[in-house]
Design an enzyme around this catalytic site. Structure first.
Site, PDB file in Angstrom:
ATOM      1  N   HIS A 172       0.767  -1.327  -0.153  1.00  0.00           N
ATOM      2  CA  HIS A 172      -0.043  -0.242   0.035  1.00  0.00           C
ATOM      3  C   HIS A 172       0.945   1.260  -0.158  1.00  0.00           C
ATOM      4  O   HIS A 172       0.581   2.101   0.664  1.00  0.00           O
ATOM      5  CB  HIS A 172      -0.990   0.083   1.163  1.00  0.00           C
ATOM      6  CG  HIS A 172      -1.927  -1.252   1.267  1.00  0.00           C
ATOM      7  ND1 HIS A 172      -2.802  -1.366   0.488  1.00  0.00           N
ATOM      8  CD2 HIS A 172      -1.714  -2.249   2.009  1.00  0.00           C
ATOM      9  CE1 HIS A 172      -3.313  -2.585   0.855  1.00  0.00           C
ATOM     10  NE2 HIS A 172      -3.016  -3.249   1.643  1.00  0.00           N
TER      11      HIS A 172
ATOM     12  N   SER B   3      -9.623  -9.049   0.885  1.00  0.00           N
ATOM     13  CA  SER B   3     -11.040  -8.232   0.647  1.00  0.00           C
ATOM     14  C   SER B   3     -12.121  -8.929   0.912  1.00  0.00           C
ATOM     15  O   SER B   3     -13.155  -8.327   1.447  1.00  0.00           O
ATOM     16  CB  SER B   3     -10.874  -7.707  -0.966  1.00  0.00           C
ATOM     17  OG  SER B   3      -9.530  -7.011  -1.346  1.00  0.00           O
TER      18      SER B   3
ATOM     19  N   VAL C 275     -13.991   1.061  -1.513  1.00  0.00           N
ATOM     20  CA  VAL C 275     -13.215   1.652  -2.817  1.00  0.00           C
ATOM     21  C   VAL C 275     -11.908   1.101  -3.272  1.00  0.00           C
ATOM     22  O   VAL C 275     -10.930   1.519  -2.399  1.00  0.00           O
ATOM     23  CB  VAL C 275     -13.504   3.109  -3.025  1.00  0.00           C
ATOM     24  CG1 VAL C 275     -12.966   3.801  -4.446  1.00  0.00           C
ATOM     25  CG2 VAL C 275     -15.137   3.409  -2.787  1.00  0.00           C
TER      26      VAL C 275
ATOM     27  N   ASP D 122      -6.319   1.351   4.084  1.00  0.00           N
ATOM     28  CA  ASP D 122      -4.653   1.171   3.613  1.00  0.00           C
ATOM     29  C   ASP D 122      -4.377   1.969   2.605  1.00  0.00           C
ATOM     30  O   ASP D 122      -3.039   2.111   2.489  1.00  0.00           O
ATOM     31  CB  ASP D 122      -4.753  -0.660   3.297  1.00  0.00           C
ATOM     32  CG  ASP D 122      -4.607  -1.449   4.371  1.00  0.00           C
ATOM     33  OD1 ASP D 122      -3.892  -0.956   5.393  1.00  0.00           O
ATOM     34  OD2 ASP D 122      -5.071  -2.440   4.297  1.00  0.00           O
TER      35      ASP D 122
ATOM     36  N   ASN E 226      -5.786  -3.064   9.214  1.00  0.00           N
ATOM     37  CA  ASN E 226      -5.544  -4.416   9.036  1.00  0.00           C
ATOM     38  C   ASN E 226      -6.765  -5.259   9.564  1.00  0.00           C
ATOM     39  O   ASN E 226      -6.639  -6.338  10.312  1.00  0.00           O
ATOM     40  CB  ASN E 226      -4.093  -5.007   9.531  1.00  0.00           C
ATOM     41  CG  ASN E 226      -4.072  -4.709  10.917  1.00  0.00           C
ATOM     42  OD1 ASN E 226      -4.773  -3.651  11.522  1.00  0.00           O
ATOM     43  ND2 ASN E 226      -3.296  -5.533  11.873  1.00  0.00           N
TER      44      ASN E 226
END
Length: 374
Positions: A96, A134, A239, A270, A300
């Site tokens: 990230h 995800s 998103v 993130d 996280n």
């Protein structure tokens, strides 16, 4: 190749980058795997389980980093880990970088070859290494939202599914990707009133076909989002722009108009977050209040369910780790365009457009550094 698995050190992070099954695959491939002692305990994996799979348990992180040619982690390196990396080492983890300029510049200056799970992308635009986390974060988010909607937690005192004669919670999900669709499906299963928003009509059509109106869909626009958000009990931000910072779809002005005790859950944190009022939080201090609205912005989220998350992640990552170990990184990315897209930093250069733009750093095309790429 010598593959190193250190213990994760981010706040309340109990995942580990490989299961014993993953270690066995690497060992059977002819590689040496070194694991920091107690690295797997948070995921209910004992050192003896790794040793039985052929791994070597070392006393501390310093030994693991010193031995390993490739470091495989779950989360981005923390500041106190920086000194353990050496020039030319390969790092394979969630990075990230678009949301972390300090880490980006360190990896460039130290010349650490950095491959990000979240930007490994297949030609059909799937994100195979991001997908399992995800999915889990998406499935967790309605549970988290439901918890913080409770009055003792600072919420409005709204039950997700309502009750006989009482309307359910109004849930808005921003993004119809892996995280967003899973969030919407779980929220619908909790009998909330759910609307999912995305700019892709094709994604929304898919949701309609599956749920046949049980989950409402809305095409994304500034006005549509504002109308939905200000009347919501719970907004879940899911998103993603691969490799780049998340756009702020919910402005501070919108948050100010929300009902006191409403809840925002920012899965996108993130990558900088999709709510303008968001900032990163941790499992030990997960929420804050802004303009009377509860914000949950833990970076996280899947770390709260490490046993499930560790196995889901390893199932996805180990084939790629094994490919790199077998062929070396440069040959592996020549053979696999998806893996090539995962390279964010190599030879002291940033090779990901979103990262370069986020920090106003020069972008160097990967093909100019590695010959033989398509």
């Amino acid at each position: 190749m010598i593959v190193g698995i250190p213990k994760e050190v981010k706040d309340s992070e109990s995942r580990v980058a490989a299961t014993p099954e993953g270690v066995r695959e690497l060992v059977h491939g002819g590689h040496r795997v070194v694991i920091e002692a107690t690295a797997g305990l948070g995921s209910a994996i004992a050192d003896a389980d790794y040793e039985a799979a052929g791994g070597e348990v070392l006393a501390d992180a310093d030994e693991v980093f010193a031995e390993a040619e490739m470091i495989v982690k779950v989360k981005e390196p923390q500041a106190h880990e920086f000194g353990r990396f050496r020039e030319g080492q390969v790092l394979f983890t969630f990075l990230h970088l678009a949301a972390d300029e300090r880490l980006t510049r360190f990896l460039v200056e130290r010349n650490v070859t950095s491959v990000a799970y979240e930007t490994v992308q297949t030609p059909d635009r799937r994100l195979p290494l991001l997908a399992p986390m995800s999915e889990i974060a998406g499935r967790m988010s309605p549970h988290v939202g439901a918890t913080y909607l409770e009055r003792p937690r600072g919420g409005r005192g709204v039950l997700m599914g309502g009750a006989s004669g009482v309307t359910p919670a109004r849930v808005i999900v921003l993004g119809a990707g892996m995280a967003g669709t899973n969030a919407a499906w779980i929220a619908a299963g909790m009998e909330a009133d759910v609307t999912i928003v995305d700019k892709s009509v094709e994604r929304l059509r898919f949701v309609d076909q599956i749920w046949r109106g049980r989950i409402q869909t809305a095409a994304s626009s500034g006005l549509a989002i504002e109308r939905l958000v200000v009347g919501a009990d719970l907004v879940i931000g899911a998103v993603l722009v691969p490799g780049a910072k998340a756009p702020h779809l919910v402005t501070e002005h919108m948050v100010k108009q929300m009902q006191p005790g409403s809840v925002l859950v920012d899965i996108s944190i993130d990558q900088g977050g999709c709510f303008e009022t968001s900032h990163m939080t941790t499992h030990s201090n997960p929420v804050f209040e802004k303009h009377g609205v509860v914000h949950y912005c833990v970076g996280n989220m899947p770390g709260a369910v490490p046993r499930t998350s560790t196995y889901a992640l390893t199932n996805a990552t180990i084939p790629y780790v094994l490919t790199v170990a077998n062929a070396g990184l440069e040959e592996a990315i020549r053979a696999d365009p998806a893996l090539a897209r995962g390279v964010n930093v190599i030879r002291g250069q940033v090779t990901n457009l979103g990262v370069a733009e986020a920090h106003d750093m020069p972008l160097v095309e990967l093909g100019t550094l590695i010959t033989g790429l398509d």
